[in-house]
Write an enzyme that holds these catalytic residues in place. Structure first.
Site, mmCIF file in Angstrom:
data_model
loop_
_atom_site.group_PDB
_atom_site.id
_atom_site.type_symbol
_atom_site.label_atom_id
_atom_site.label_comp_id
_atom_site.label_asym_id
_atom_site.label_seq_id
_atom_site.Cartn_x
_atom_site.Cartn_y
_atom_site.Cartn_z
ATOM 1 N N GLY B 75 -10.060 0.858 3.792
ATOM 2 C CA GLY B 75 -10.189 1.853 4.858
ATOM 3 C C GLY B 75 -9.708 3.211 4.379
ATOM 4 O O GLY B 75 -10.461 3.937 3.782
ATOM 5 N N SER B 169 -11.750 -1.877 -2.085
ATOM 6 C CA SER B 169 -11.847 -0.499 -1.627
ATOM 7 C C SER B 169 -10.458 0.157 -1.578
ATOM 8 O O SER B 169 -9.791 0.228 -2.608
ATOM 9 C CB SER B 169 -12.556 -0.472 -0.270
ATOM 10 N N TYR B 170 -9.992 0.567 -0.390
ATOM 11 C CA TYR B 170 -8.681 1.223 -0.329
ATOM 12 C C TYR B 170 -7.551 0.252 -0.664
ATOM 13 O O TYR B 170 -6.410 0.681 -0.914
ATOM 14 C CB TYR B 170 -8.452 1.873 1.039
ATOM 15 N N ASP B 380 -23.120 -0.264 -4.961
ATOM 16 C CA ASP B 380 -22.184 0.515 -4.161
ATOM 17 C C ASP B 380 -22.108 1.949 -4.660
ATOM 18 O O ASP B 380 -21.790 2.180 -5.831
ATOM 19 C CB ASP B 380 -20.797 -0.142 -4.252
ATOM 20 N N HIS B 446 -20.675 -2.841 -1.685
ATOM 21 C CA HIS B 446 -19.260 -2.446 -1.710
ATOM 22 C C HIS B 446 -18.398 -3.663 -1.382
ATOM 23 O O HIS B 446 -17.362 -3.878 -2.018
ATOM 24 C CB HIS B 446 -19.055 -1.337 -0.671
#
Lengths: 475, 475
Positions: B75, B169-170, B380, B446
């Protein structure tokens, strides 16, 4: 008039061409609403040179006259019957049980489709004189022109049809050269002009200096490493490597880099389509054996393969080599060996023709007001989309064409089909017709309709109707 | 010992944590052979801060002890329950009729899986004090450490398990920072060490200067034009643009370039996955209406969507907002608003944390002999594979790691799963264990397991077993 009559008599007696209705293709279901023909058109009676064609009438329930499209595959030396007709956009594809499955996105929904095995030595085409298998671009274009003129004598009802040329890969050489001969032919006095309306080139080889440069493409798709991209940029790129190949001058530097590329890309990834799985069964028998875990894996792969069935090529090879199929297709048993292959015929092509730059000829066609569509499957590393796009931009710049649309997505029904940009004539001409369209096809292979039937049909619909690609979802 | 007993008593009385067995998830079929638990772990009793978790026991018919893996989504602010558990690699996914479909490639085949809604304010996690929704990386890592230690008190049978951290991701920020705290914790005297074995980061944000640079990637996938790539290279790239965003300093130049990127990429193409179709139905009711031509299109799309069902996200949103589902999951109705969202909770994250460079911390972990897997879905455009690969190479170079394998394909059963390269400890250490693995996942988004269940499970199998990815087809 009398002269024409005698010419016709002469033609009928001196050629072995024949127009033959296909009564029934093995495995085909019964209620087919259009006619199919196949056979030979003699392009040189003296040498006994004949090109094989498969002609599929338009599948239309309206009275509207559909155009005529001639399709050529590339290679040089690959079959338009095997690739174009049975793998890509013909009306049928061989299923797992040997029956023919109807292709719901067949291009004959838009046009009468003429698939030609060209040049001599490809697929079912043949020559009675073995020296005719030494071939080059110039001869190919001339023979293809002869084919068209003679074919139209066999099928005179199409003489006034709107006529389109389309093809892919090495047809980036064939089509522009054939189109140029047609434009020239049409300028002659006292001839019946062929109504050439536009040409379409899919993943085309146009200029060895640009078209084949795949380093950045392979790198950004994960298929080669940072180090190898660096070597491609500093030691030897694809253009240099292929130029060494066609001129038979090998350098160690290029060999080392491209051995490395080959090792990294891997044996089970095809440059035609970086995403296509490999076919796990080479025959039906083997396939039927796949039970238990292996069967489960195969079934998972078959599902993944909805965008291109990697086993289709094998089924086509089997189908076109069945004796009853060849009989139904009127394949000459006298002149042609019974074995049909996708690309491995007796043809010996002048390899340095690969090194010709076709961009000036494409530009000339646009100057003659022949619209050009350049499209590219975006998973193809043989002719990457990035390179075809550079060529499209260069042509537009050189000809001072006006951008008609911004670069952006086009739609196949409700989904993004790919990206596109189109260009029109210059402001001087006060005419903004679309003369050059570039379009990518999202998720598509070197052979675009193989992986992307629906997108390809939308693209073809726009092409033959001379209308822009949809830039928004369709209702 | 007495101290520990009193601590435990204190803990039990002062926390609202509870370990709860899920008796039955709505729509789940009956014969499920593993237990599932969900509930809250209080990480700060004073402020009434509690993180929600969903714990799935390993699905194993052997006596072999399976490890424990904690999964975090990114996020910042996105749910591990919605993404990780229900969209990616949990045991079930909501089907079209609201029932749960078994995921045959669930990661609980390899490990006990612990999905955590982190930090506070994400998914079903909550705080009784609203100021706790102002959060940052340091606090997140500390709270996550507290979560682990407290969770292990609730599930003491896992205290000695091999422990893995994974996320995407984050979570490229969360996981290394949490791992560093665990390493630190383990060095303390008189504590029970947590057996951290390795960390895995999927499409991770590691360094804003490298990770997000997507110009070349978008260009080579057809999504932006030559001109726009040129502008990205000369006027403003993704790093500059995002840095302006996180520091609230907007420049006209960057805005212009990235408006252009947005226009070209198009509204119906997600940066998460350049190939994913859009979902054509927003609800079952609407979906059921799709008859005739539209129904046909939808069905064609559904087939194409075997690599990622674009409608799954909508079904998860519906499922996790059903009252009986929340009840079965033991969601607090007192502390949590009834509406669950993928990413839009009350969390306000310190945005300039996006600008932190995590590479030195990842390097430190490798120096502490914690192996790191960096993997990347190759479709991605948010965190392109090319950028994660550059980071992997940089780390290997900086730490003088020895390449253990050449860059090349890895296999998921009989198909190419992607490309990989791995690195071991330096020669000095006389130890060639794999310390750094980079792997791409072919055709993946992703969220890698969302599009590529089978490939992701193979990757996870190698990761938790500390073995190399298969470099040849498996028999």
């Amino acid at each position: 008039m009398a002269l024409r009559f005698f010419s016709l008599i002469f033609f009928l007696f001196c050629s072995n061409s024949w127009a033959e209705l296909i009564h029934f293709l093995p495995g085909q279901h019964k209620n087919v609403s259009f006619n199919q023909y196949s056979g030979y058109i003699v392009t040189d009676a003296r040498h006994g040179r004949a090109l094989f064609y498969y002609f599929v009438e338009a599948d239309s329930n309206t009275d509207e006259l559909k155009p005529l499209t001639l399709w050529l595959n590339g290679g040089p030396g690959c079959s338009s019957l095997g690739f174009g007709a049975f793998m890509e956009h013909g009306p049928f594809q061989p299923g797992e049980d040997g029956t023919l499955i109807k292709n719901e996105y067949s291009w004959n929904l838009e046009s009468n489709m003429l698939y030609v095995e060209s040049p001599i030595g490809v697929g079912f085409s043949y020559s009675n004189t073995s020296k005719n298998y030494l071939w080059n671009d110039t001869q190919t274009a001339q023979d293809n022109l002869m084919f068209i003129l003679n074919w139209l004598e066999e099928f005179p009802q199409y003489k006034e049809s709107d006529f389109f040329l389309a093809g892919e890969s090495y047809a980036g050489h064939y089509i522009p050269q054939l189109a140029a001969l047609l434009v020239e032919h049409n300028k002659k006095p006292n001839i019946e002009p062929v109504n050439l309306k536009a040409i379409a080139l899919g993943n085309p080889l146009l200029d060895l200096d640009i078209s084949v440069l795949a380093g950045d493409f392979l790198w950004s798709h994960g298929a080669i490493s940072d180090e190898t991209l660096f070597l491609e940029k500093t030691v030897c790129n694809d253009s240099k490597y292929l130029r060494e190949y066609v001129h038979d001058k090998w350098s160690e530097g290029c060999n080392d880099v491209f051995n490395r590329v080959e090792d990294e890309v891997g044996v089970d990834v095809g440059l035609d389509d970086l995403l296509l799985p490999t076919c796990l069964s080479s025959s039906y028998a083997e396939q039927l054996k796949l039970k238990g875990k292996l069967g489960k894996i195969h079934s998972a792969v078959a599902k993944r393969a909805k965008k291109g069935d990697p086993c289709l090529e094998g089924r086509i090879l089997t189908y076109l080599n069945r004796r009853e199929v060849q009989k139904a297709l009127h394949v000459s048993t006298t002149h042609h060996p019974s074995h049909w292959a996708f690309c491995e015929g007796p043809l010996v092509y002048q390899e340095d023709n690969l090194d010709m730059n076709l961009i000036p000829l494409v530009s000339d066609l646009i100057k003659e007001a022949i619209p050009v569509l350049l499209y590219n499957g975006d998973q193809d590393a043989k002719i990457p989309l990035t390179q075809t796009r550079i060529i499209a931009n260069n042509i537009a710049k050189d000809l001072k064409l006006v951008p008609l649309t911004e670069y952006g997505t086009w739609y196949d029904n409700k989904q993004v089909g790919g990206w596109t940009k189109s260009f029109g004539a210059t402001e001087d001409r006060k005419n903004y017709a679309t003369y050059l369209t570039f379009a990518t096809v999202r998720g598509a292979a070197h052979e675009v309709p193989f992986t992307s039937h629906s997108q390809a049909l939308t693209l073809f619909h726009s092409f033959v109707n001379g209308i822009p690609l949809p830039r928004a979802p369709q209702n």
